[in-house]
Design a protein around this motif. Structure first.
Motif, PDB file in Angstrom:
ATOM      1  N   PHE A 165     -13.969   2.333  -7.084  1.00  0.00           N
ATOM      2  CA  PHE A 165     -15.084   3.122  -7.592  1.00  0.00           C
ATOM      3  C   PHE A 165     -15.770   3.879  -6.454  1.00  0.00           C
ATOM      4  O   PHE A 165     -16.172   5.041  -6.612  1.00  0.00           O
ATOM      5  N   ALA A 166     -15.921   3.241  -5.303  1.00  0.00           N
ATOM      6  CA  ALA A 166     -16.526   3.907  -4.142  1.00  0.00           C
ATOM      7  C   ALA A 166     -15.693   5.108  -3.700  1.00  0.00           C
ATOM      8  O   ALA A 166     -16.240   6.138  -3.288  1.00  0.00           O
ATOM      9  N   ILE A 167     -14.371   4.988  -3.795  1.00  0.00           N
ATOM     10  CA  ILE A 167     -13.504   6.117  -3.435  1.00  0.00           C
ATOM     11  C   ILE A 167     -13.746   7.287  -4.375  1.00  0.00           C
ATOM     12  O   ILE A 167     -13.807   8.449  -3.959  1.00  0.00           O
ATOM     13  N   LEU A 168     -13.890   6.999  -5.655  1.00  0.00           N
ATOM     14  CA  LEU A 168     -14.190   8.078  -6.608  1.00  0.00           C
ATOM     15  C   LEU A 168     -15.511   8.759  -6.273  1.00  0.00           C
ATOM     16  O   LEU A 168     -15.618   9.993  -6.287  1.00  0.00           O
ATOM     17  N   LEU A 169     -16.535   7.978  -5.976  1.00  0.00           N
ATOM     18  CA  LEU A 169     -17.832   8.561  -5.638  1.00  0.00           C
ATOM     19  C   LEU A 169     -17.718   9.434  -4.390  1.00  0.00           C
ATOM     20  O   LEU A 169     -18.360  10.499  -4.299  1.00  0.00           O
ATOM     21  N   SER A 180     -19.367   2.537   3.286  1.00  0.00           N
ATOM     22  CA  SER A 180     -18.926   3.642   4.130  1.00  0.00           C
ATOM     23  C   SER A 180     -17.476   3.968   3.797  1.00  0.00           C
ATOM     24  O   SER A 180     -16.595   3.115   3.950  1.00  0.00           O
ATOM     25  N   VAL A 181     -17.247   5.194   3.325  1.00  0.00           N
ATOM     26  CA  VAL A 181     -15.908   5.624   2.914  1.00  0.00           C
ATOM     27  C   VAL A 181     -15.569   6.914   3.657  1.00  0.00           C
ATOM     28  O   VAL A 181     -16.305   7.901   3.549  1.00  0.00           O
ATOM     29  N   LYS A 182     -14.450   6.902   4.393  1.00  0.00           N
ATOM     30  CA  LYS A 182     -14.046   8.074   5.168  1.00  0.00           C
ATOM     31  C   LYS A 182     -12.734   8.630   4.623  1.00  0.00           C
ATOM     32  O   LYS A 182     -11.885   7.881   4.118  1.00  0.00           O
ATOM     33  N   VAL A 223     -10.977   0.486   2.761  1.00  0.00           N
ATOM     34  CA  VAL A 223     -12.180   0.513   1.929  1.00  0.00           C
ATOM     35  C   VAL A 223     -12.399  -0.837   1.264  1.00  0.00           C
ATOM     36  O   VAL A 223     -13.529  -1.316   1.144  1.00  0.00           O
ATOM     37  N   LEU A 224     -11.308  -1.475   0.850  1.00  0.00           N
ATOM     38  CA  LEU A 224     -11.422  -2.779   0.202  1.00  0.00           C
ATOM     39  C   LEU A 224     -12.017  -3.800   1.162  1.00  0.00           C
ATOM     40  O   LEU A 224     -12.928  -4.567   0.806  1.00  0.00           O
ATOM     41  N   ARG A 225     -11.524  -3.823   2.390  1.00  0.00           N
ATOM     42  CA  ARG A 225     -12.059  -4.780   3.378  1.00  0.00           C
ATOM     43  C   ARG A 225     -13.531  -4.475   3.665  1.00  0.00           C
ATOM     44  O   ARG A 225     -14.346  -5.387   3.807  1.00  0.00           O
ATOM     45  N   MET A 226     -13.845  -3.201   3.765  1.00  0.00           N
ATOM     46  CA  MET A 226     -15.236  -2.819   4.009  1.00  0.00           C
ATOM     47  C   MET A 226     -16.135  -3.276   2.866  1.00  0.00           C
ATOM     48  O   MET A 226     -17.214  -3.848   3.081  1.00  0.00           O
ATOM     49  N   ALA A 227     -15.709  -3.044   1.626  1.00  0.00           N
ATOM     50  CA  ALA A 227     -16.514  -3.434   0.467  1.00  0.00           C
ATOM     51  C   ALA A 227     -16.704  -4.944   0.415  1.00  0.00           C
ATOM     52  O   ALA A 227     -17.789  -5.446   0.087  1.00  0.00           O
ATOM     53  N   HIS A 228     -15.651  -5.664   0.766  1.00  0.00           N
ATOM     54  CA  HIS A 228     -15.741  -7.124   0.777  1.00  0.00           C
ATOM     55  C   HIS A 228     -16.712  -7.599   1.844  1.00  0.00           C
ATOM     56  O   HIS A 228     -17.559  -8.480   1.601  1.00  0.00           O
ATOM     57  N   ARG A 229     -16.636  -7.002   3.029  1.00  0.00           N
ATOM     58  CA  ARG A 229     -17.542  -7.379   4.116  1.00  0.00           C
ATOM     59  C   ARG A 229     -18.998  -7.062   3.765  1.00  0.00           C
ATOM     60  O   ARG A 229     -19.890  -7.905   3.949  1.00  0.00           O
ATOM     61  N   VAL A 230     -19.246  -5.865   3.242  1.00  0.00           N
ATOM     62  CA  VAL A 230     -20.614  -5.471   2.899  1.00  0.00           C
ATOM     63  C   VAL A 230     -21.175  -6.374   1.811  1.00  0.00           C
ATOM     64  O   VAL A 230     -22.346  -6.763   1.845  1.00  0.00           O
ATOM     65  N   SER A 231     -20.333  -6.747   0.830  1.00  0.00           N
ATOM     66  CA  SER A 231     -20.790  -7.627  -0.243  1.00  0.00           C
ATOM     67  C   SER A 231     -21.173  -8.994   0.303  1.00  0.00           C
ATOM     68  O   SER A 231     -22.189  -9.586  -0.101  1.00  0.00           O
TER      69      SER A 231
END
Length: 1382
Positions: A89-93, A119-121, A129-137
């Motif tokens: 979902f973050a990638i879509l945004l 943070s999505v680049k 992105v998956l690892r980032m989302a997991h870490r932020v959560s």
């Protein structure tokens, strides 16, 4: 594979840090977030409004399996499919907004909402992105705090009244988010919410989980189609992500990077053009010169050009129309063609025309083309230095100087002689009034005068900006000069009976369409004087006088056309806009003058040769509501015949973008320009072969190179809408368009950098106070310049720089505002920090505006007053025009006619007049001033001309301050009778206002039942006591509550709430003061459109009079029936969400500003007066109900209520809006019992306020579902579409049930129906032991509908309904009115 449940990351219990430390980390974590600007289908309203809809989607089996695979691959204990979905979902945004900083609200296992900053680049892979989302959560869960505390910390307020605009999107696991959690995090800025849930299945044949996404979205912003596209794209992202698992450590390719992976789904491919389709490359209807020659030979005497010119007449100048036939223009063009050929001009040689707007220019353009040459135009208004730059690029072989353009400047003549190989010059070409051509020899036309050309022959040379300061020459082919006209004739109805205009800049490539369109169709071309164009208001008069039917405009020219214009243009049928972004305001301006005009927004560039896309807007006369739902920027639309707008991934992936995704716009067409003159590298970079399809096959021909499938890279950013239209969203570089002219900011900066007195500079586009784009140059003077003491304000420096640029650049490229700075702000990496540049002061913008003359002295009636007087006379059936100070209502107007009046105003003046206009401005003079003020918002400002002042907003809070000293005081001489006597007294006497209204009849009934020996004195407006009693009885019988014994227990007194002492005579006042034990003040003038001033006396001043009565003789307890309308502000909607209910102890300060309706304002002031009285010792209670519906046993209901008018309107229309807004509905008998308990129980005085709130959370959608369940054919329709159809229906059917309440539906339905969540702890405590309870609305809908059918308010539903209406054994005594005004 074991099935994993969908769970969110668990919060850490080991983190026992102090709350303040955690909040500090949160504040740092969420510092300066980027606010997502998601693409919408409708304009984003201000203030925000919401009409919620919910759609549910089930993920495919492949997507569900991909979720599990990706979650397992993460190899973390608490990794879950929920985190995978969050990453996708973050990638879509990111792809929708191009933002790398994304903030969303999410859920946690503790049901406490979190805020995640992701943070999505573009260079990331999905796994990154998956690892980032997991870490932020995990980090967010470890620092978990209550959502209210977090919002309070971020807002800097002690109490979380409302969440800041921190996130627009919520992504929740449904198992972790109950209804209270969802309400708690819902704000006015929430765009949509995604809830993930797993549907249980017991089937052993299904290994993958059944995962559903429930998406709640704001219909004021989004359509259902857009949400469907988003879900389809989400599944494409998951499929691509699953592919990355197979890479096994190898380097991911572009197709696996976030910025370049394909997200377009099959649904998107149905919307976007097919880039492999055949575009009929070889279709060519003939050259413009041959078609013009055919028209001239077919009808030589037909009028072609009508030119307005100024001629001296005595001591003044008058306008004279010069008319020329097709035959005359053709012969003159032949003469020029022959002269050029005989002078040595060969095929495709460049001939520059030194131009002037007029018939001579038409001859020059056609003559050059008939000679087979390439024409280019230089405007004499350019500085000589700039003219030489254009000549240097063009390298012309011929030069045609129009006599009225003047002589070439000496600098230009010297340049031509020294630097150019010009073989032939026409020094003074002039088309005489007789049709003869001066400057060349007259000829008899011959076939040789028209040199044969083909689709690939070069006919035009236009200029566009260059980044080095040197413009690029664009070589235009003959193909596009005629290819689109047959299609336009069919699509837009263009033909030989039309009258076109020449309004484009003479050196601007759109001048080609001005000349060639009428020449192709055999129509007329009308040319105004420079004064007609330059004097505000004059161009509209000219167009009206010439009965123009079609015009081509830039938005800037459209603004000039509408500026100060009052003359209508009824003949104008089509206006084609191109050259810049077209705004809704531009369209409103034009359609105010030309109600029959269809506006067509077109998109194109110099390199595409023509406007190549279109978006048509219907005339205001046929669809006045169309622009209401349009966004502020009109879309570019879709490709014309044989043209495609391809939105391509801008990170290099080369694929087509999905709906909503930002990409670069490529134009695919057979009509592209040949390329740039002598710039092969630039041509190769911008004109590219279509990589989506193989090269087309086909033979070459005469002056035809064969089929070429090419695309032009526009550099414009855009996105597809769900309907297939393309909307522009910016530039991929620094190239901008202002007033139709494309400008390279780099070119301006290069010129400024060469100025000896400047050290540094940067140029930006800023918007002035009128939202108009303006060039602003930030300049840093040199060290020596900064040491000067004689020019500290830098005025002389700015004047010198401006004069310097005028010698180097076209006038439109010279910045309007210069801002001197000591230094330019820099980013840490040494680049100019554009965001930190100061915004110019408003006076600097004003200095760039040229003053215009004042308007003419108005007559006794202004044009607006005269037009309104005609509407009044027609609507009110007046024998003559009304006086300026006559009141609409004094002349026979009423609320229904007031609503019709507003629609007449909207249609006649093309303004968005509010439905309360007539009540706020009831006189003709005041209404005309208000209309002028609304139109002034659409007008370009004229310096020195003050727009009429708009009617000031009601300051109801200031009126409260003025009234507070009038609150009576309890003196020592008065005996305070304890309110407990009301409970114990065997025969209390009550004073009741509003007994003839719907609620009042049931309050009267409840009083008499609760106190069997009581009597009630009812204040009633009537000519006599007998008539007053008759009104009370009539209301009670209509509501089925009248009983025979009431005649002895109910006494009517004649009075009027709006009068002093409630309109009571001295004897009645004295008797009531002595005998009344308690007062129920239920009466009010209930009207949703009346302004506060009209409601002040009956609603506010009556409250003071009631207090006087409560004070007289002895102190009497008072229960005041208020309304939740006093809470109808965004503050309380958000506070109710944050606190899970607005407290009954709230001081109402959140409504001191922001109440829009006069009724709610009057209730707010009344309540505040009563709060002051309570402090003074008065035994006062306040009851606040919401919507009051029918009786829970008999079904009797108020047919004049908004809820039932809405239901009836939907039945009439056959459509209902999708609305998930909750609405506070309660049965009338429940409301009446609460009011009576508040005046009866001694403990009621323990508190001041009692909320009446139905915790069922009934939704509007439930109402519409009930209509369908009981057999009514009512189709769900997206809210914005329903609103538009409703307006069309009500305009054609004045008897619609919703007509009197259109202010709700069309002006503010989303906000007006979004009510605050209320806490009713006081009420629940009051009702303990009474047996009084609020019945569920769901159980009562059938009963209410049955009553409405019995009363004849709605039709009987079909017999084959899913549910049958209950049978009512009652006798209806007439429809029940809502009014409580006695």
């Amino acid at each position: 594979m074991a099935q994993q449940p969908i769970v969110t990351p668990a919060p850490s219990t080991s983190n026992l840090a102090d709350l303040s430390e955690r909040l500090a980390r949160w504040q740092e974590r969420l510092r300066s977030p980027t606010e997502l600007q998601l693409p919408t289908d409708y304009p984003r309203p201000s203030p925000p409004r919401a009409v919620e809809a919910v759609e549910t989607f089930e993920l495919s089996a492949a997507s569900s399996v991909a979720l599990l695979q990706l979650a397992l691959h993460l190899n973390e204990d608490d990794a879950s499919p929920f985190t995978v979905l969050l990453a996708a979902f973050a990638i879509l945004l990111h792809r929708y907004t191009a933002e790398e900083d994304i903030v969303v609200s999410s859920s946690s296992e503790s049901a406490n909402p979190l805020v995640l900053r992701l943070s999505v680049k573009p260079t990331d892979t999905f796994l990154d992105v998956l690892r980032m989302a997991h870490r932020v959560s995990r980090e967010a869960a470890a620092d978990e705090v209550s959502f209210a505390a977090l919002m309070s910390q971020l807002a800097g307020e002690p109490e979380a009244a409302a969440a800041p605009a921190l996130f627009r999107v919520r992504f929740f696991n449904q198992t972790d988010a109950d209804a209270a959690t969802l309400r708690q995090t819902m704000t006015q800025t929430t765009d949509f919410t995604v809830q993930v849930r797993q549907r249980s299945t017991m089937s052993l044949r299904q290994l993958h989980p059944a995962i559903e996404l429930q998406i709640a979205f704001n219909q004021v912003l989004f359509t259902t189609k857009r949400i469907a596209h988003m879900v389809a794209q989400l599944q494409v992202v998951l499929a691509t992500a699953a592919e990355t698992l197979a890479l096994a450590g190898s380097e991911p390719g572009p197709q696996h990077r976030v910025g370049t992976m394909t997200i377009a789904a099959e649904l998107d491919r149905h919307v976007a053009p097919d880039p492999t389709a055949d575009l009929h490359w070889a279709e060519f209807p003939g050259s413009i010169t041959s078609i013009f020659a055919q028209n001239a030979q077919r009808h030589p005497d037909k009028r072609f050009v009508v030119e307005s010119v100024l001629r001296p007449s005595g001591d003044k100048e008058v306008v004279v129309a010069r008319e020329f036939s097709y035959g005359q223009i053709f012969r003159a063009a032949c003469a020029l063609s022959r002269a050029l050929q005989q002078g040595g001009i060969a095929r495709e040689d460049v001939v520059v025309v030194y131009a002037h707007r007029g018939a001579d220019l038409v001859v020059a353009i056609l003559g050059v083309l008939m000679a087979g040459a390439t024409y280019s135009v230089v405007d004499p208004a350019y500085p000589p230095a700039r003219q030489t730059v254009y000549l240097q690029v063009a390298q012309p072989r011929g030069l045609v100087v129009l006599r009225r353009a003047g002589e070439l400047p000496q600098e230009v003549r010297d340049f031509v002689a020294a630097e150019l190989a010009v073989v032939y010059t026409v020094p003074a070409l002039e088309l005489l009034d007789s049709g003869a051509l001066g400057g060349v020899e007259p000829v008899d036309c011959a076939a040789s005068d028209i040199v044969e050309v083909g689709p690939d022959s070069i006919g035009t040379l236009s200029f566009t900006s260059g980044s080095t300061g040197v413009p690029k020459g664009v070589r235009g082919r003959h193909y596009s000069l005629t290819h689109f006209y047959p299609w336009m004739a069919h699509e837009f109805g263009l033909g030989d009976g039309d009258r076109f205009t020449m309004l484009s800049g003479i050196a601007h490539d759109p001048i080609q369409r001005d000349v060639f369109t009428p020449a192709f169709f055999g129509a007329e071309l009308h040319i105004p004087t420079s004064e007609d164009i330059g004097v505000p208001g004059q161009l509209a008069q000219w167009m009206g006088a010439h009965a123009v039917t079609v015009t081509h405009l830039t938005p800037a020219m459209g603004q000039l056309l509408a500026a100060n214009a009052t003359a209508p243009i009824p003949t104008l049928r089509s206006a084609f806009f191109v050259g810049d972004l077209l705004t809704k305001r531009d369209c409103q301006r034009l359609q105010r003058l030309a109600a029959n005009c269809r506006i067509v927004n077109m998109y194109g560039t110099t390199e595409t040769q023509r406007a190549v896309s279109f978006c048509a807007l219907p005339p205001h006369a046929t669809n006045p509501a169309f622009l209401d739902a349009a966004k502020d920027i009109i879309p570019a639309g879709r490709g014309m015949c044989d043209v495609q707008l391809l939105v391509v991934n801008r990170h290099g992936g080369g694929g087509l973008c999905a709906v909503g995704e930002v990409g670069e716009i490529y134009v695919r067409s057979g009509g592209l320009a040949e390329g740039y003159l002598q710039l092969p590298d630039a041509t190769a970079a911008k004109f590219v072969a279509n990589w989506f399809a193989p090269a087309p096959h086909g033979a070459a021909g005469t002056f035809f190179h064969g089929p070429r499938d090419r695309m032009y890279r526009t550099g414009d950013l855009g996105r597809y809408r769900p309907d297939g239209d393309v909307e522009c969203s910016g530039r991929i570089d620094d190239q901008v368009k202002i007033r139709g002219f494309r400008i390279e900011l780099g070119e301006i900066n290069n010129m400024l950098a060469q100025h000896p007195r400047l050290r540094a500079n940067v140029t930006l586009v800023r918007r002035d106070k009128n939202e108009e784009q303006t060039l602003v140059a930030y300049i840093v003077p040199s060290e020596s310049e900064q040491r000067r003491t004689d020019d500290t304000a830098r005025r002389e420096l700015v004047a010198d720089v401006r004069a310097y640029l005028r010698q180097k650049l076209p006038s439109y490229a010279v910045p309007a505002v210069f801002v001197p700075l000591k230094r330019l702000p820099l980013t840490p990496n040494g680049k100019v920090d554009r965001a930190a540049l100061p915004f110019p002061d408003t006076p600097l913008f004003g200095a760039a505006v040229q003053p215009t003359g004042a308007g003419a002295e108005p007559a006794r009636m202004t044009p607006t007053e005269r037009a309104l007087a005609h509407i009044w006379a027609d609507l009110l059936a007046l024998p003559a025009a009304p006086e300026l100070d006559a009141s609409f209502f004094d002349l026979g107007g009423h609320s229904i006619l007031a609503t019709r009046m507003v629609f007449r105003v909207r249609t006649a003046f093309a303004v968005d007049a509010p439905l309360g206009l007539v009540f706020r401005c009831p006189t003709l003079r005041a209404m005309a001033a208000a209309v002028d003020a609304m139109q002034a918002e659409l007008q370009l400002d004229a310096a020195g001309a003050a727009a009429p002042a708009a009617a000031p907003e009601t300051d109801y809070a200031a009126d409260l301050d003025a009234l507070l000293p009038l609150v009576p005081q309890l003196g020592a001489a008065y005996t305070a009778i304890p309110p407990a006597l009301v409970e114990r007294d065997a025969a209390p006497t009550f004073f009741l206002t509003g007994a003839t209204g719907f609620l009042g009849a049931f309050v009267l009934d409840a009083l008499l039942r609760r106190h069997p020996s009581s009597s009630v004195v009812c204040l009633t407006r009537a000519p006599s006591p007998a008539a007053a009693m008759a009104r009370i009885r009539q209301a009670a019988e209509a509501n089925l509550v009248w009983r025979a014994d009431w005649a002895d227990r109910v006494r009517a007194v004649v009075g009027d709430l709006a009068q002093p002492r409630l309109g009571l005579g001295d004897a009645d006042w004295a008797q009531c003061a002595e005998r009344v034990d308690a007062i129920v003040h239920n009466g009010a003038l209930v009207h949703w459109v009346y302004p506060y001033e009209k409601l002040r006396a009956p609603n506010v001043l009556s409250t003071l009079e009631v207090l006087k009565l409560a004070q007289a003789h002895h102190t009497k307890p008072v229960t005041f029936v208020s309304s939740t309308a006093a809470l109808d502000t965004p503050h309380y909607v958000e506070l109710g969400t944050a606190l899970r209910g607005v407290r009954e102890s709230d001081d109402l300060e959140g409504s001191r500003r922001g109440l829009g309706a006069g009724y709610g304002q009057s209730k707010w002031v009344s309540e505040k007066l009563l709060m002051r009285a309570r402090l003074a010792g008065f035994p006062v209670t306040i009851v606040r109900p919401g919507y009051v519906l029918g009786h829970s046993a008999t079904g009797v209901t108020n047919t004049d209520d908004f809820i039932w008018r809405l239901a009836k309107g939907c039945i009439e229309l056959g459509e209902s809006p999708v609305m998930n807004n909750t609405v506070n509905l309660c049965p009338v008998d429940y409301v009446a019992r609460v009011i009576v308990e508040a005046i009866s129980q001694p403990r009621a005085l323990d508190h001041l306020v009692y909320h009446i709130f139905n915790h069922e959370h009934f939704r509007f959608q439930s109402l519409f579902d009930a209509l369908r369940r009981f057999g009514y054919t009512v189709r769900d329709t997206e809210y914005m579409q329903w609103r538009s159809r409703l307006m069309e229906y009500t305009l054609s059917n004045n008897d619609s049930a919703l007509y009197p309440l259109l202010h709700y539906v069309l002006d503010d339905l989303p906000t007006s129906t979004k009510s605050a969540e209320l806490d009713d702890a006081h009420t629940r405590a009051l009702l303990e032991g009474t047996g009084v309870a609020c019945a569920p609305m769901q159980d009562l809908m059938g009963l209410y509908l049955a009553y409405l059918v019995k009363a004849g308010f709605i039709p009987q539903p079909p017999a084959d309904a899913e549910c049958e209406l209950p049978k009512l054994d009652i006798e209806v005594h007439g429809l029940v009115s809502r009014s409580s005004h006695i």
